[in-house]
Write an enzyme that holds these catalytic residues in place. Structure first.
Site, short mmCIF file in Angstrom:
data_model
loop_
_atom_site.label_atom_id
_atom_site.label_comp_id
_atom_site.label_asym_id
_atom_site.label_seq_id
_atom_site.Cartn_x
_atom_site.Cartn_y
_atom_site.Cartn_z
CG ASP A 76 86.22 53.22 -41.03
OD1 ASP A 76 87.41 52.89 -41.16
OD2 ASP A 76 85.70 54.18 -41.64
CE LYS A 114 93.01 58.88 -42.54
NZ LYS A 114 91.60 58.86 -42.25
CE1 TYR A 157 84.61 61.55 -45.29
CE2 TYR A 157 86.76 60.68 -44.71
CZ TYR A 157 85.90 61.21 -45.65
OH TYR A 157 86.33 61.40 -46.94
C1 PLP Z 1 90.47 58.76 -43.37
C2 PLP Z 1 89.34 57.86 -43.11
C3 PLP Z 1 88.68 57.16 -44.13
C4 PLP Z 1 88.96 57.41 -45.58
O1 PLP Z 1 90.26 57.04 -45.94
P1 PLP Z 1 90.88 57.70 -47.28
O2 PLP Z 1 92.19 56.98 -47.41
O3 PLP Z 1 91.01 59.16 -47.00
O4 PLP Z 1 89.95 57.39 -48.39
C5 PLP Z 1 87.72 56.23 -43.78
N1 PLP Z 1 87.41 56.01 -42.50
C6 PLP Z 1 88.00 56.67 -41.48
C7 PLP Z 1 87.62 56.36 -40.08
C8 PLP Z 1 88.96 57.64 -41.76
O5 PLP Z 1 89.51 58.34 -40.75
#
Ligand code: PLP
Length: 424
Positions: A238, A266, A142
């Protein structure tokens, strides 16, 4: 009726599904979401006064639990000076310096307000600098909810809802997204053989944590690095979850692989909307205003968010909680395996550093197809069993069990005792 039930009814009248992010609605496990009244360290208290060990930690956004005094005082001090200026501040420079000092592959960084914005902007930068259109992503990873990254099997939220992709994403946006299976280097090679000259960027969670936790197979990330080098494509890690959680240097620090670009979110926001993308200086300097690739944000580098994020990263650098968190993860993984074994419940528990999750299946889980084959109905029963016993797990079997540095042995024991009475 509980207070949470009353609030959920009220919420559903004014907010679609009663929530501002779909997985919060308990769709994957059934029942009514609990409304949170407050958090204290590793614990949550709901609107009915029930207390839980919190193993979500705002979906990984918190490393030091709720209302950490040092983060709170940094927030209060920043807010007292004004909450947004739309002009440069020292705090942004300090946070950028802290990220660059911590993460091996980051030479320059730009702050944004969400992980979605970070990945979306990094991909624009990759396309702009390579002059190519296509991106390659992996099923079950994701990367936020921007159009091109929702093109196919996009990980936890959607996997939970059983929607392969979303209406509203145009065919045009989707056609530039290639999707392959995580941990299958041969499949990636085949895609590169056909599309290599068109692939701007390969985006990957270095440890997948949005289909449950799926560590990279030996050689997988190295193989992606080689494919990108060979074909002139960029490699984007990511690290929105893994950054500052696997270690101060993220997954790239742990695995000693250098991506061209990285995204963070995060933990680096200290509980506020703050995220970042960064990487090689020659790429990052192609962003406006020094280069032609446009990217902007009214609240980017917000002084209060930046103060919270800097405080969280400073705590991580000072306290170095990572070895202890990995030890706690190992204790939980072994303890859970032992209790499931005693109850005759087949379980595969994947772990990398302090990141782990439980799949109710006897088979190994190496990709999204494997993760989907686990028994998610059993997970739903397990989730409600744990919730009733005072343990707040993610309401979906496609999420990690998120630890915090403030967990005590007492918390660990409560989790294991609760799991011991689950009969299947
Ligand atoms: C949570 C997440 C996102 C998206 O971040 P948001 O602040 O919710 O837009 C993107 N990449 C990874 C790996 C994530 O866990």
């Amino acid at each position: 009726m509980t207070t949470s039930e009353e609030l959920f009814e009220r919420a559903q009248r004014v907010i679609p599904g009663g929530v501002d992010s779909p997985v919060r609605a308990f769709g994957g496990v059934g029942g009514t979401p609990i409304f949170i009244e407050r958090g204290e360290g590793a614990e949550l208290i709901d609107a009915d006064g029930n207390r839980y060990v919190d193993l979500i930690q705002s979906w990984g956004a918190l490393l030091f639990g709720h209302a950490h005094p040092e983060i709170l005082s940094a927030i209060a001090a920043a807010a007292a000076k004004g909450t947004t200026f739309g002009a440069p501040t020292l705090g942004e420079v300090e946070l950028a310096e802290a990220i660059i000092a911590a993460v091996p592959g980051v030479e320059m960084v730009r702050l944004v307000s969400s992980g979605t914005e970070a990945t979306m902007s990094a991909i624009r930068l990759a396309r702009g600098t390579t002059g190519r259109d296509k991106l390659l992503k992996f099923e079950g990873c994701y990367h936020g909810h921007s159009d091109s990254l929702l093109a196919a099997g996009a990980g936890s939220g959607l996997a939970t809802l059983g929607i392969p992709s979303s209406p509203g994403v145009t065919a045009g946006a989707a056609q530039d997204t290639l999707t392959s299976s995580f941990n299958d280097l041969q499949a990636a090679r085949v895609l590169f053989a056909e599309w290599g000259r068109d692939i701007a960027v390969v985006i990957v969670e270095p440890v997948a944590a949005n289909m449950g936790v799926v560590p990279p197979a030996p050689g997988f990330l190295e193989g992606l690095r080689e494919l990108c080098d060979h074909h002139g494509s960029l490699l984007l890690f990511d690290e929105v979850i893994t950054g500052f959680r696997m270690g101060l240097g993220g997954a790239q620090g742990v695995f000693a692989i250098r991506p061209d670009l990285s995204t963070f979110g995060k933990i680096m926001g200290g509980g506020f909307p703050c995220a970042a993308f960064g990487g090689r200086e020659d790429l990052m300097s192609q962003l406006a205003p020094t280069g032609p690739i446009y990217q902007a944000g009214t609240l980017s580098g917000n002084p209060v968010a930046v103060a919270a994020g800097s405080a969280a990263i400073a705590l991580a650098a000072m306290l170095d909680p990572y070895a202890r968190m990995e030890q706690i993860a190992m204790t939980l993984v072994e303890g859970l395996a032992e209790r499931f074994g005693r109850s005759g419940i087949p379980a595969t528990i994947n772990r990398s550093a302090s990141l782990f999750s439980v799949f109710f299946t006897a088979d190994p889980v190496r990709n999204f197809a494997d993760a989907k084959r686990a028994d998610h109905e059993r997970y739903a029963r397990f989730f409600h069993h744990m919730l009733a016993a005072g343990v707040y797990l993610a309401p979906s079997g496609y999420e990690l069990w998120t630890l915090s540095a403030v967990l005590t042995e007492g918390h660990v024991q409560r989790v294991l005792d609760a799991a011991a009475t689950f009969t299947g």
